[in-house]
Design an enzyme around this catalytic site. Structure first.
Site, PDB file in Angstrom:
ATOM      1  N   CYS A 167     -21.093  19.687  75.227  1.00  0.00           N
ATOM      2  CA  CYS A 167     -20.492  20.726  76.070  1.00  0.00           C
ATOM      3  C   CYS A 167     -20.070  21.930  75.228  1.00  0.00           C
ATOM      4  O   CYS A 167     -19.007  21.910  74.593  1.00  0.00           O
ATOM      5  CB  CYS A 167     -19.289  20.152  76.821  1.00  0.00           C
ATOM      6  SG  CYS A 167     -18.436  21.385  77.814  1.00  0.00           S
ATOM      7  N   CYS A 195     -16.805  23.553  76.250  1.00  0.00           N
ATOM      8  CA  CYS A 195     -15.587  22.840  75.846  1.00  0.00           C
ATOM      9  C   CYS A 195     -15.320  23.009  74.347  1.00  0.00           C
ATOM     10  O   CYS A 195     -14.176  23.161  73.937  1.00  0.00           O
ATOM     11  CB  CYS A 195     -15.709  21.343  76.137  1.00  0.00           C
ATOM     12  SG  CYS A 195     -16.477  20.938  77.693  1.00  0.00           S
ATOM     13  N   ASP A 196     -16.370  22.940  73.541  1.00  0.00           N
ATOM     14  CA  ASP A 196     -16.167  22.785  72.094  1.00  0.00           C
ATOM     15  C   ASP A 196     -16.602  23.974  71.244  1.00  0.00           C
ATOM     16  O   ASP A 196     -16.394  23.963  70.023  1.00  0.00           O
ATOM     17  CB  ASP A 196     -16.917  21.529  71.607  1.00  0.00           C
ATOM     18  CG  ASP A 196     -16.403  20.269  72.286  1.00  0.00           C
ATOM     19  OD1 ASP A 196     -15.204  20.237  72.613  1.00  0.00           O
ATOM     20  OD2 ASP A 196     -17.196  19.349  72.503  1.00  0.00           O
TER      21      ASP A 196
END
Ligand code: NAP
Length: 317
Positions: free
Chosen positions: A141, A144-145
């Protein structure tokens, strides 16, 4: 999480599994039909779409909308009409009994009808180093990261819409994004291809696969094999983003519902599964479109069908 063997049993007319666009749209429609639906969110609140930075193709938001923001709006709207949304997930289902039996970490539910919208999960590369380094540079992701890799050189695997969308997003943080694709042409749509080729931070390695992810407590490099020449090389990188498609979250339904050869739940055009009273919508039943709008539409259709099913059931009881 360990399964809780509590004896608490709750009876419902309609239970919905999954809190992505399909599940929450089903909850909205079912709530407005006064079915008082209960929705179990599953592990990822608001589903995969909530991990998307900006959704630009959901009508009504001409400037785009954040994935998590849209998920929250769906939830608020469903709750406004009385849908009950519970942070829990099914650990087993028995569709041979009626009412259907759905066990979760904390409870047992008996439901006269069920809508399954459990979505899909990212596919893994299944190469050495991937599992051990997940969360230490291996990620599924970018939204997200990506932030963790500011000014770093990173690698991304895949050649579809998700890969290019994630790759473009990651250029906001990374110094460079090297996209490794197993063929010499991309699967992604023309617009994303145009944007990716025009981005000076994105480079491509064609006809190649990652055969190993190298690192100790963090990713250091990937081993790459060129499929045309069989030549191997090492590319240094701080992160590996894997965006090679998804597999359906249908493990609970194997041997209970008809699935296709890839594990997606088979539905007819009215979202009926092969068991009367069990409906499915969204990516769990749709390997083809997988859009927020199509998932939302399938969820709404499933709820309309569940409403009709429950009305007929009442008439025959
Ligand atoms: P996808 O279209 O299935 O693409 C997966 C990509 O990963 C392909 O390029 C595939 O290569 C590659 N791949 C698969 N298995 C691999 C492996 N083991 N090793 C290396 N590479 C591998 O998946 P997606 O990109 O997640 O998209 C899924 C669906 O969502 C599509 O219908 C897409 O259009 C849609 N989507 C749309 C948008 C948008 O409209 N903005 C955004 C995201 C997704 P090959 O090409 O060689 O098969």
């Amino acid at each position: 999480m360990a399964e809780n063997n509590s004896n608490t049993i709750e009876e419902r007319d309609l239970l919905i599994l999954g809190s992505g666009p399909a599940g929450l749209s089903a909850a909205l429609y079912a709530a407005r039909a006064e079915l008082m639906p209960l929705l179990l969110t599953g592990m990822i609140l608001h589903g995969q779409a909530s991990t998307t930075d900006t959704i630009e193709n959901y009508p009504g938001f001409p400037e785009g909308v954040g994935g998590s923001e849209l998920g929250q709006l769906f939830q608020t709207q469903a709750e406004r009409f009385g849908a009950e949304i519970v942070m829990d997930m099914a650990t087993s289902v028995d569709l041979r009994q009626r009412p259907f039996v759905i066990k979760t970490y904390s409870k047992e539910y008996r439901a006269k009808s069920l809508i399954i919208s459990t979505g899909a999960s990212p596919k893994k590369l299944d190469v050495p180093g991937e599992k051990a380094l997940t969360g230490r540079g291996v990620s599924y992701c970018g939204t997200c990261d990506g932030w963790f890799f500011k000014d770093k050189d990173i690698v991304l695997v895949g050649g579809g819409d998700s890969a290019l969308e994630e790759g473009l997003f990651l250029t906001r943080f990374a110094r460079s994004v090297t996209i490794i694709h197993r063929r010499d042409s991309l699967r992604a749509g023309a617009l994303l291809q145009k944007r990716a080729f025009a981005n000076p931070k994105i480079k491509f390695i064609w006809d190649s696969v990652v055969t190993e992810i190298i690192g100790d407590d963090a990713v250091k490099a990937v081993r790459i094999k060129n499929l045309k020449t069989n030549q191997e090389s090492i590319q240094e990188t701080s992160a590996v983003f894997v965006t090679i498609g998804h597999r359906p979250n249908s493990e609970l339904f194997v041997d209970q519902l008809e699935l296709d050869e890839l594990g997606y739940i088979k539905v007819d055009k009215y979202m009926h599964t092969n068991i009367p009273g069990v409906f499915a919508g969204g990516e769990i039943a749709d390997p083809h479109y997988r859009q927020v709008i199509t998932s939302a539409g399938m969820g709404a259709a499933a709820a309309i069908e569940a409403t009709r099913y429950l009305e007929n059931l009442e008439d025959t009881e």
